[in-house]
Write an enzyme that holds these catalytic residues in place. Structure first.
Site, PDB file in Angstrom:
ATOM      1  CD  GLU A 104      -2.991  -1.108   2.250  1.00 12.31           C
ATOM      2  OE1 GLU A 104      -4.108  -1.608   2.041  1.00 12.31           O
ATOM      3  OE2 GLU A 104      -2.661  -0.616   3.350  1.00 12.31           O
ATOM      4  CB  CYS A 117       2.973   7.731   2.806  1.00 12.83           C
ATOM      5  SG  CYS A 117       3.446   6.527   4.079  1.00 12.83           S
ATOM      6  CB  CYS A 124       7.340  -5.141   8.603  1.00  9.45           C
ATOM      7  SG  CYS A 124       8.692  -4.292   9.449  1.00  9.45           S
ATOM      8  CB  CYS A 128       6.540  -1.927  15.694  1.00 13.90           C
ATOM      9  SG  CYS A 128       8.260  -1.589  15.265  1.00 13.90           S
ATOM     10  CB  CYS A 131       3.189  -0.912  13.215  1.00 13.37           C
ATOM     11  SG  CYS A 131       3.284  -0.786  11.416  1.00 13.37           S
ATOM     12  CB  SER A 207      10.479   6.686   8.641  1.00 16.51           C
ATOM     13  OG  SER A 207      10.139   6.333   9.967  1.00 16.51           O
ATOM     14  CG  LEU A 231      12.581   7.821  20.463  1.00 14.80           C
ATOM     15  CD1 LEU A 231      13.793   6.907  20.448  1.00 14.80           C
ATOM     16  CD2 LEU A 231      12.993   9.245  20.860  1.00 14.80           C
ATOM     17  CG  HIS A 232       7.204   5.322  18.394  1.00 12.68           C
ATOM     18  ND1 HIS A 232       6.752   6.468  17.776  1.00 12.68           N
ATOM     19  CD2 HIS A 232       7.510   4.460  17.398  1.00 12.68           C
ATOM     20  CE1 HIS A 232       6.788   6.302  16.467  1.00 12.68           C
ATOM     21  NE2 HIS A 232       7.248   5.104  16.212  1.00 12.68           N
ATOM     22  CB  CYS A 349       0.959   7.156  11.181  1.00 13.59           C
ATOM     23  SG  CYS A 349       2.490   6.597  11.929  1.00 13.59           S
TER      24      CYS A 349
END
Length: 356
Positions: A104, A117, A124, A128, A131, A207, A231-232, A349
């Site tokens: 996407e 984007c 992935c 995380c 996500c 990123s 970072l988060h 996001c």
């Protein structure tokens, strides 16, 4: 009695991808075929400046040369399989890659700014917890031409829907860009090169979840584009809970890599910080974030959390988000709260997961 002849089906030989040939390789091929060397430059321009997807489009080449190219090479472009438009104008596209995988990409309109984007991997491997892509298995890397094709497709959407050119590109879609290092850098080369789309590298942001050795490699390669760190949490204990990559790339290791990157490139770092209710949204968390970011020139993007079905995180109150941002600004940090776009079509996001 006549012998029986078995008809064995011949498997069609897959032709090499023309877009994986360098200019030097194309030049050498043409020389072996008795063609003029300068034709390679023309072919290259058709591929990377004019975004051609067939040899018949190459109108300044002879039919003989076009036939020769089609005998030896092929194009394997991505296709736009589906698009959805949000109430706020955001457009999400499902791109079908060679082999059938879907990824996407999103056009984020904020006139006069038009941002693409784009994705760097199918799925992935970093898992995380906040996500949606992190809950998918990684299938494969996206190659440089497919990265380029995403940008061209989204650029055409910006022109068709908003009559504006694409202004920015962010590698914040599916996948971890630095785990696909060579293809991402090659894709950016063709987006920014005068032989390609000639976009400014300062308009491109890559990123990463934080892989120190590749952050340092970006510094050694003296890249011109921008780097953002997801970072988060500026606290190892908390970051370990939401980002498993922190086990092997903790904050001290990342800080050193980021300082090295800045020393080599003089590019200001962007920190992305998604706020989760009652997890990383206190003023103590803001102080830890300030302390982590103060070692190099930087900016902080505070991002609203966008819910996904796989996780139970919640978005903090607006007052808490604003207080967090105000604390950073008072400390002299360039901090901005980024409101999410495209939430109604799962385009915001952290929400990309090929759900259609």
């Amino acid at each position: 009695m006549k012998p029986i002849r078995l008809q064995i089906p011949t498997q069609e030989i897959r032709k090499p991808d023309i877009r994986k040939q360098s200019l030097a390789e194309l030049t050498q091929f043409l020389q072996t075929q008795g063609e003029k060397s300068f034709r390679a430059k023309q072919i290259y321009q058709w591929i990377w400046q004019k975004s051609a997807h067939s040899f018949e489009q190459m109108s300044n080449l002879s039919q003989k040369l076009r036939d020769l190219l089609s005998q030896h090479y092929a194009f394997y472009p991505l296709a736009v399989a589906k698009t959805q438009q949000s109430e706020d104008g955001t457009i999400k596209s499902a791109f079908k890659l060679d082999g059938g995988h879907l990824v996407e990409g999103v056009l984020i309109p904020a006139p006069p700014r038009m941002t693409a984007c784009i994705s760097s991997q199918v799925g992935c491997s970093l898992s995380c917890k906040f996500c949606a892509t992190g809950y998918m298995d990684k299938k494969r890397n996206i190659d440089a031409a497919e990265i380029y094709d995403q940008v061209v497709a989204i650029q055409r959407q910006a022109e068709a829907h908003f009559n504006l050119p694409l202004s920015n590109i962010v590698f914040m879609g599916m996948g971890e860009p630095l785990m696909n290092y060579q293809n991402v850098l090659k894709g950016i080369e063709m987006l920014t090169s005068p032989d390609g789309l000639n976009m400014s590298p300062k308009r491109i942001t890559v990123s990463t979840a934080g892989i120190a050795k590749f952050i340092k490699k970006l510094g050694d390669d003296e890249v011109k584009f921008n780097l953002a760190l997801s970072l988060h949490a500026a606290n190892d204990e908390k970051r370990n809970q939401i980002m498993p990559i922190n086990d092997s790339n903790n904050l001290a290791v990342l800080r050193e890599a980021l300082m090295y990157f800045y020393q080599k490139t003089k590019n200001r770092i962007t920190y992305e910080y998604i706020m989760f209710d009652d997890f990383n949204d206190s003023l103590k968390d803001a102080e830890e974030l300030f302390r982590f970011t103060k070692h190099t020139p930087c900016r902080v993007n505070i991002i609203e959390y966008n819910p996904i079905s796989e996780a139970e995180f919640r978005k903090p109150s607006e007052a808490r988000i604003d207080a967090f941002a105000a604390y950073l600004v008072k400390k002299g940090v360039m901090a901005t709260v980024r409101r999410s776009r495209g939430k109604d079509i799962d385009a915001a996001c952290g929400q990309l997961a090929n759900k259609g």
